[in-house]
Structure formats: structure tokens, C-alpha cells
Design a protein around this motif. Structure first.
Motif, PDB file in Angstrom:
ATOM      1  N   THR A  48      50.881  16.205  40.308  1.00 49.71           N
ATOM      2  CA  THR A  48      50.798  17.467  39.568  1.00 49.71           C
ATOM      3  C   THR A  48      50.604  17.196  38.078  1.00 49.71           C
ATOM      4  O   THR A  48      51.304  16.383  37.486  1.00 49.71           O
ATOM      5  N   LEU A  49      49.655  17.895  37.500  1.00 51.36           N
ATOM      6  CA  LEU A  49      49.393  17.827  36.068  1.00 51.36           C
ATOM      7  C   LEU A  49      49.578  19.222  35.496  1.00 51.36           C
ATOM      8  O   LEU A  49      48.997  20.185  36.005  1.00 51.36           O
ATOM      9  N   ILE A  50      50.394  19.330  34.440  1.00 57.64           N
ATOM     10  CA  ILE A  50      50.584  20.613  33.765  1.00 57.64           C
ATOM     11  C   ILE A  50      50.084  20.466  32.335  1.00 57.64           C
ATOM     12  O   ILE A  50      50.515  19.561  31.607  1.00 57.64           O
ATOM     13  N   GLN A  51      49.181  21.354  31.962  1.00 59.33           N
ATOM     14  CA  GLN A  51      48.639  21.360  30.610  1.00 59.33           C
ATOM     15  C   GLN A  51      48.904  22.726  29.976  1.00 59.33           C
ATOM     16  O   GLN A  51      48.632  23.756  30.597  1.00 59.33           O
ATOM     17  N   ILE A  52      49.433  22.709  28.767  1.00 62.14           N
ATOM     18  CA  ILE A  52      49.584  23.941  27.996  1.00 62.14           C
ATOM     19  C   ILE A  52      48.398  23.964  27.048  1.00 62.14           C
ATOM     20  O   ILE A  52      48.211  23.039  26.242  1.00 62.14           O
ATOM     21  N   ALA A  53      47.562  24.987  27.176  1.00 61.62           N
ATOM     22  CA  ALA A  53      46.304  25.021  26.445  1.00 61.62           C
ATOM     23  C   ALA A  53      46.161  26.291  25.631  1.00 61.62           C
ATOM     24  O   ALA A  53      46.597  27.366  26.049  1.00 61.62           O
ATOM     25  N   GLN A  54      45.532  26.143  24.484  1.00 60.54           N
ATOM     26  CA  GLN A  54      45.201  27.282  23.642  1.00 60.54           C
ATOM     27  C   GLN A  54      43.680  27.408  23.646  1.00 60.54           C
ATOM     28  O   GLN A  54      42.967  26.472  23.258  1.00 60.54           O
ATOM     29  N   MET A  55      43.207  28.546  24.126  1.00 62.42           N
ATOM     30  CA  MET A  55      41.773  28.762  24.282  1.00 62.42           C
ATOM     31  C   MET A  55      41.333  29.917  23.392  1.00 62.42           C
ATOM     32  O   MET A  55      42.006  30.950  23.339  1.00 62.42           O
ATOM     33  N   VAL A  70      48.210  25.483  32.674  1.00 64.45           N
ATOM     34  CA  VAL A  70      47.244  25.111  33.699  1.00 64.45           C
ATOM     35  C   VAL A  70      47.895  24.043  34.584  1.00 64.45           C
ATOM     36  O   VAL A  70      48.159  22.937  34.126  1.00 64.45           O
ATOM     37  N   THR A  71      48.175  24.403  35.825  1.00 61.98           N
ATOM     38  CA  THR A  71      48.846  23.493  36.754  1.00 61.98           C
ATOM     39  C   THR A  71      47.854  23.049  37.820  1.00 61.98           C
ATOM     40  O   THR A  71      47.345  23.861  38.591  1.00 61.98           O
ATOM     41  N   THR A  72      47.589  21.747  37.843  1.00 57.84           N
ATOM     42  CA  THR A  72      46.697  21.169  38.844  1.00 57.84           C
ATOM     43  C   THR A  72      47.537  20.452  39.883  1.00 57.84           C
ATOM     44  O   THR A  72      48.314  19.563  39.551  1.00 57.84           O
ATOM     45  N   GLU A  73      47.379  20.851  41.147  1.00 58.75           N
ATOM     46  CA  GLU A  73      48.060  20.201  42.267  1.00 58.75           C
ATOM     47  C   GLU A  73      46.992  19.451  43.060  1.00 58.75           C
ATOM     48  O   GLU A  73      46.232  20.047  43.815  1.00 58.75           O
ATOM     49  N   LEU A  80      46.308  26.505  39.209  1.00 58.09           N
ATOM     50  CA  LEU A  80      46.857  27.812  38.850  1.00 58.09           C
ATOM     51  C   LEU A  80      46.907  27.898  37.334  1.00 58.09           C
ATOM     52  O   LEU A  80      47.434  26.996  36.673  1.00 58.09           O
ATOM     53  N   VAL A  81      46.353  28.967  36.778  1.00 60.70           N
ATOM     54  CA  VAL A  81      46.385  29.204  35.339  1.00 60.70           C
ATOM     55  C   VAL A  81      47.231  30.447  35.103  1.00 60.70           C
ATOM     56  O   VAL A  81      46.915  31.518  35.618  1.00 60.70           O
ATOM     57  N   GLU A  82      48.325  30.264  34.317  1.00 61.52           N
ATOM     58  CA  GLU A  82      49.249  31.362  34.046  1.00 61.52           C
ATOM     59  C   GLU A  82      49.305  31.645  32.548  1.00 61.52           C
ATOM     60  O   GLU A  82      49.419  30.734  31.734  1.00 61.52           O
ATOM     61  N   TYR A  83      49.261  32.888  32.214  1.00 67.32           N
ATOM     62  CA  TYR A  83      49.260  33.357  30.833  1.00 67.32           C
ATOM     63  C   TYR A  83      50.617  33.137  30.175  1.00 67.32           C
ATOM     64  O   TYR A  83      51.657  33.381  30.775  1.00 67.32           O
ATOM     65  N   ILE A  84      50.595  32.691  28.910  1.00 70.06           N
ATOM     66  CA  ILE A  84      51.817  32.519  28.130  1.00 70.06           C
ATOM     67  C   ILE A  84      51.852  33.485  26.951  1.00 70.06           C
ATOM     68  O   ILE A  84      52.819  34.208  26.761  1.00 70.06           O
ATOM     69  N   ASP A  85      50.780  33.496  26.129  1.00 64.46           N
ATOM     70  CA  ASP A  85      50.800  34.307  24.911  1.00 64.46           C
ATOM     71  C   ASP A  85      49.382  34.645  24.464  1.00 64.46           C
ATOM     72  O   ASP A  85      48.459  33.862  24.679  1.00 64.46           O
ATOM     73  N   GLY A  86      49.238  35.798  23.825  1.00 64.36           N
ATOM     74  CA  GLY A  86      47.946  36.208  23.289  1.00 64.36           C
ATOM     75  C   GLY A  86      47.715  37.688  23.483  1.00 64.36           C
ATOM     76  O   GLY A  86      48.664  38.463  23.585  1.00 64.36           O
ATOM     77  N   PRO A  87      46.449  38.104  23.562  1.00 65.20           N
ATOM     78  CA  PRO A  87      46.111  39.528  23.598  1.00 65.20           C
ATOM     79  C   PRO A  87      46.229  40.189  24.978  1.00 65.20           C
ATOM     80  O   PRO A  87      45.904  41.361  25.114  1.00 65.20           O
ATOM     81  N   PHE A  88      46.676  39.443  25.962  1.00 59.53           N
ATOM     82  CA  PHE A  88      46.759  39.995  27.310  1.00 59.53           C
ATOM     83  C   PHE A  88      48.160  40.489  27.640  1.00 59.53           C
ATOM     84  O   PHE A  88      49.155  39.970  27.128  1.00 59.53           O
ATOM     85  N   LYS A 111      39.707  33.125  41.667  1.00 59.37           N
ATOM     86  CA  LYS A 111      40.237  34.485  41.558  1.00 59.37           C
ATOM     87  C   LYS A 111      40.844  34.645  40.181  1.00 59.37           C
ATOM     88  O   LYS A 111      41.513  33.736  39.688  1.00 59.37           O
ATOM     89  N   ILE A 112      40.620  35.794  39.576  1.00 62.89           N
ATOM     90  CA  ILE A 112      41.238  36.075  38.285  1.00 62.89           C
ATOM     91  C   ILE A 112      41.630  37.548  38.221  1.00 62.89           C
ATOM     92  O   ILE A 112      40.923  38.412  38.760  1.00 62.89           O
ATOM     93  N   ALA A 113      42.775  37.803  37.616  1.00 62.08           N
ATOM     94  CA  ALA A 113      43.241  39.167  37.350  1.00 62.08           C
ATOM     95  C   ALA A 113      43.741  39.178  35.914  1.00 62.08           C
ATOM     96  O   ALA A 113      44.414  38.238  35.480  1.00 62.08           O
ATOM     97  N   TYR A 114      43.391  40.213  35.180  1.00 61.45           N
ATOM     98  CA  TYR A 114      43.801  40.274  33.777  1.00 61.45           C
ATOM     99  C   TYR A 114      43.942  41.717  33.322  1.00 61.45           C
ATOM    100  O   TYR A 114      43.370  42.638  33.910  1.00 61.45           O
ATOM    101  N   GLU A 115      44.714  41.877  32.264  1.00 57.20           N
ATOM    102  CA  GLU A 115      44.862  43.178  31.633  1.00 57.20           C
ATOM    103  C   GLU A 115      45.190  42.932  30.164  1.00 57.20           C
ATOM    104  O   GLU A 115      46.061  42.127  29.843  1.00 57.20           O
ATOM    105  N   PHE A 116      44.468  43.597  29.284  1.00 60.29           N
ATOM    106  CA  PHE A 116      44.721  43.471  27.854  1.00 60.29           C
ATOM    107  C   PHE A 116      45.927  44.304  27.448  1.00 60.29           C
ATOM    108  O   PHE A 116      46.191  45.355  28.034  1.00 60.29           O
ATOM    109  N   LYS A 117      46.663  43.830  26.431  1.00 62.78           N
ATOM    110  CA  LYS A 117      47.785  44.596  25.886  1.00 62.78           C
ATOM    111  C   LYS A 117      47.276  45.888  25.269  1.00 62.78           C
ATOM    112  O   LYS A 117      47.851  46.945  25.459  1.00 62.78           O
TER     113      LYS A 117
END
Length: 152
Positions: A48-55, A70-73, A80-88, A111-117
Motif C-alpha cells: 500500500t502506498l499513500i500519497q497526500i497530494a495538492q493539485m 491517494v491510496t494505491t493498493e 482510492l482518492v479521498e478529498y481532504i481540503d479545498g473548494p469541494f 468512478k468519481i463523485a464531487y460537489e463544490f462547497k
């Protein structure tokens, strides 16, 4: 909540596609609307590789930056990419890779699901995000062809 999913057969192995999608620092070179990406932290455990990324994503005068995990198994051939912080308000995407044809090709599921703040931001850039997500699979497949060669 806006969502998009696609399933695409590519002529590269699941391992090759997993490696390509895991190499997130290269995204600005080929991912639609990605103008910058920095890995802030990287941790590895067995398989497992976990990367915290700012895009940073942008289109014309609009630019937004967000942070995700970003968790790679590797064994499960999934990301799996999980949101931490930003405009969403919410952002999550999942990738899975399944070998076919004895590893000569694989099925890529995204697959992606998103919603802006902000509702206003969602109305302003939501259509551009939808358009970019539709081009994601094509961009990754083209990148795989460039790196691994086109196979038939």
C-alpha cells in the motif's frame, strides 16, 4: 451530486495502468485541466502506498487548488482518492484494473463523485469538470501508449 463513471479496455496490463495512475506527479504533463501537482507526503507499507497530494486545476482565468489522499493498493489493483481540503464539499474517485487476455490488456474502471462547497463555483466550472472527466480515460490510455508502446 455530480458523478461520472467509465469502463474501458486498454491494451496494457493492470500493473502498467496501476503504475501510470499512481505516478501522480506526472499528471500536469497529460491530465486535462491539471496545471500543477505536488506530493506533500508519501508513506508506504507492504502493498500500500499513500500519497497526500495538492493539485491545482485550471481553465482560462479559473484556478482552484485542493488536497487529497491517494491510496494505491497494489494487490487489489485499485486506487482510492479521498478529498481532504479545498473548494469541494465532497470529492472521491476510484480506479480499478482487471487483467484480461492473460495480461495483454486490462479493464480500467474509473468512478468519481464531487460537489463544490460554493453553488456559484459549481455552476461556473461544473460543466468544465464534467468535460474533463470524460477525457480522463482517453488521456490515460494515450499516456500508456506513449510510455509502454501501443500494443494490439
Amino acid at each position: 451530486m455530480p458523478a461520472f463513471q467509465t469502463e474501458r479496455r486498454v491494451f496494457h496490463s493492470a500493473d502498467q495502468m496501476l503504475d501510470l495512475v499512481t505516478d501522480i506527479e506526472k499528471y500536469p504533463e497529460f491530465v486535462p485541466m491539471c496545471v500543477d501537482l505536488k506530493v506533500r507526503r508519501r508513506t508506504e507499507a507492504v502493498g500500500t502506498l499513500i500519497q497526500i497530494a495538492q493539485m491545482s486545476v485550471g481553465y482560462k482565468a479559473i484556478r482552484e487548488t485542493f488536497t487529497s489522499r491517494v491510496t494505491t493498493e497494489r494487490e487489489a489493483s485499485r486506487i482510492l482518492v479521498e478529498y481532504i481540503d479545498g473548494p469541494f464539499k465532497h470529492l472521491e474517485n476510484r480506479w480499478s484494473f482487471v487483467n484480461e487476455d492473460e495480461g495483454r490488456s486490462c479493464l480500467v474502471r474509473f468512478k468519481i463523485a464531487y460537489e463544490f462547497k460554493s453553488r456559484a463555483l459549481g455552476l461556473l466550472v461544473g460543466g468544465m469538470f464534467d468535460m474533463a472527466f470524460h477525457k480522463f480515460s482517453e488521456a490515460f490510455e494515450k499516456r500508456a501508449d506513449e510510455i509502454y508502446g501501443r500494443s494490439f
